[in-house]
Design an enzyme around this catalytic site. Sequence first.
Site, PDB file in Angstrom:
ATOM      1  N   ARG A 116       0.951  -1.251   0.039  1.00 61.00           N
ATOM      2  CA  ARG A 116       0.006  -0.001   0.012  1.00 61.00           C
ATOM      3  C   ARG A 116       0.833   1.256  -0.056  1.00 61.00           C
ATOM      4  O   ARG A 116       0.424   2.234  -0.881  1.00 61.00           O
ATOM      5  CB  ARG A 116      -0.850   0.055   1.259  1.00 61.00           C
ATOM      6  CG  ARG A 116      -1.782   1.208   1.394  1.00 61.00           C
ATOM      7  CD  ARG A 116      -2.485   1.826   0.089  1.00 61.00           C
ATOM      8  NE  ARG A 116      -3.054   0.847  -0.737  1.00 61.00           N
ATOM      9  CZ  ARG A 116      -3.377   0.944  -2.101  1.00 61.00           C
ATOM     10  NH1 ARG A 116      -2.877   2.092  -2.746  1.00 61.00           N
ATOM     11  NH2 ARG A 116      -4.041   0.162  -2.625  1.00 61.00           N
ATOM     12  N   LYS A 151       1.800  25.333  -4.285  1.00 54.68           N
ATOM     13  CA  LYS A 151       0.759  24.612  -3.890  1.00 54.68           C
ATOM     14  C   LYS A 151       0.664  22.954  -3.702  1.00 54.68           C
ATOM     15  O   LYS A 151       0.064  22.637  -4.438  1.00 54.68           O
ATOM     16  CB  LYS A 151      -0.651  25.221  -4.479  1.00 54.68           C
ATOM     17  CG  LYS A 151      -0.895  26.717  -4.274  1.00 54.68           C
ATOM     18  CD  LYS A 151      -2.027  27.173  -5.332  1.00 54.68           C
ATOM     19  CE  LYS A 151      -2.300  28.454  -5.066  1.00 54.68           C
ATOM     20  NZ  LYS A 151      -3.366  29.046  -6.006  1.00 54.68           N
ATOM     21  N   LYS A 183       3.984  39.751  -4.482  1.00 55.78           N
ATOM     22  CA  LYS A 183       2.291  39.832  -4.653  1.00 55.78           C
ATOM     23  C   LYS A 183       1.728  40.974  -4.259  1.00 55.78           C
ATOM     24  O   LYS A 183       2.105  41.879  -3.701  1.00 55.78           O
ATOM     25  CB  LYS A 183       1.842  38.287  -4.042  1.00 55.78           C
ATOM     26  CG  LYS A 183       2.411  37.055  -4.272  1.00 55.78           C
ATOM     27  CD  LYS A 183       2.403  36.009  -3.618  1.00 55.78           C
ATOM     28  CE  LYS A 183       0.756  35.496  -4.027  1.00 55.78           C
ATOM     29  NZ  LYS A 183       0.417  35.161  -5.129  1.00 55.78           N
ATOM     30  N   GLU A 210       3.679  40.124  -9.640  1.00 54.68           N
ATOM     31  CA  GLU A 210       2.498  39.876  -9.778  1.00 54.68           C
ATOM     32  C   GLU A 210       1.612  41.183 -10.056  1.00 54.68           C
ATOM     33  O   GLU A 210       1.786  42.190  -9.305  1.00 54.68           O
ATOM     34  CB  GLU A 210       1.765  39.094  -8.565  1.00 54.68           C
ATOM     35  CG  GLU A 210       0.194  38.992  -8.834  1.00 54.68           C
ATOM     36  CD  GLU A 210      -0.130  38.346  -7.440  1.00 54.68           C
ATOM     37  OE1 GLU A 210      -0.232  36.854  -7.422  1.00 54.68           O
ATOM     38  OE2 GLU A 210      -0.944  38.923  -6.718  1.00 54.68           O
ATOM     39  N   ASP A 231      -2.217  38.158 -13.125  1.00 53.47           N
ATOM     40  CA  ASP A 231      -3.114  37.472 -12.253  1.00 53.47           C
ATOM     41  C   ASP A 231      -4.471  37.568 -12.621  1.00 53.47           C
ATOM     42  O   ASP A 231      -5.192  38.734 -12.893  1.00 53.47           O
ATOM     43  CB  ASP A 231      -2.667  37.878 -10.837  1.00 53.47           C
ATOM     44  CG  ASP A 231      -3.531  36.900  -9.799  1.00 53.47           C
ATOM     45  OD1 ASP A 231      -3.497  35.904  -9.940  1.00 53.47           O
ATOM     46  OD2 ASP A 231      -4.054  37.445  -8.746  1.00 53.47           O
TER      47      ASP A 231
END
Length: 296
Positions: A116, A151, A183, A210, A231
Amino acid sequence: MNTELETRLRAAGLDPQAVDGLVRTALAEDGETDVTSEPIFPPTATGRADMVARQPGVVAGLPVAELVFAAVLDHSPRVREDLKVVIRVEDGSRIAPGDVLLTVEGPLVPLLRAERTALNFLTHLSGVASLTRRWADEIAHTKARVRDTRKTLPGLRALQKYAVRLGGGVNHRMSLADAALIKDNHVAAAGSVTAAFTAVTRPGLHVQVECDTLDQVREALAAGARSILLDNMGVAELTEAVRLTDGRAELEASGGLTIDGARAVAETGVDYLAVGALTHSAGALDIGLDLSTAGT
């Protein structure tokens, strides 16, 4: 870990000791005893099994799966022979249902104990690579490349970004120390795009800014930015940003991108599409472990 496997992990851009630590942490989650397998099979029982693809995709993580089988021996002091692992396809290959990816044979209880954990790594990383390949194929006719973000799942960043590379994607920064990304919160705190850019810029440091609007793009270019993140801009704004920039900076589209709209975004002329979903939302690729022989 044997030297040959360590060399392959390093060649893949992975830290062997870090991967080994992840594998051992994952194995520890299963505890020290397998109360199902140990009463059924004697310590001398052996087996042979194949990891088999159940659906098409891109395989990623075979050296990690191999390391799981190697590491599980540390939990099995009664083992009389080593597990033998043979990788049947190259990591990063496109695979089809029924393809045998890896064969393992040796003591049966350790083999089942590792099953597993090895599949958890392999199905997840293959899912990341497969999703990345779908994006890469969708925009292959343009100059744009699909790029990942930070992320990532805690602890799995290096492995997930490895899977992105195998799927045909490009890695963004690995950590906050690798490059600067100014940002909206940085701009708000500094007072302007120019002020933030000036404060952060230093020789040798890659700085990306950004921008939420075309006015910010103009300001970033005037400040000397050579990398701009666009963005949440629509196709028309992206097209205008490409025209304004005229090759003076690399451009990356970000925010709310979908694979259905990837082609239109890439065709605006941007250099990258930033896709957090590659790592935070990829589904597992269906791969199973089929026991072909077992004996005592």
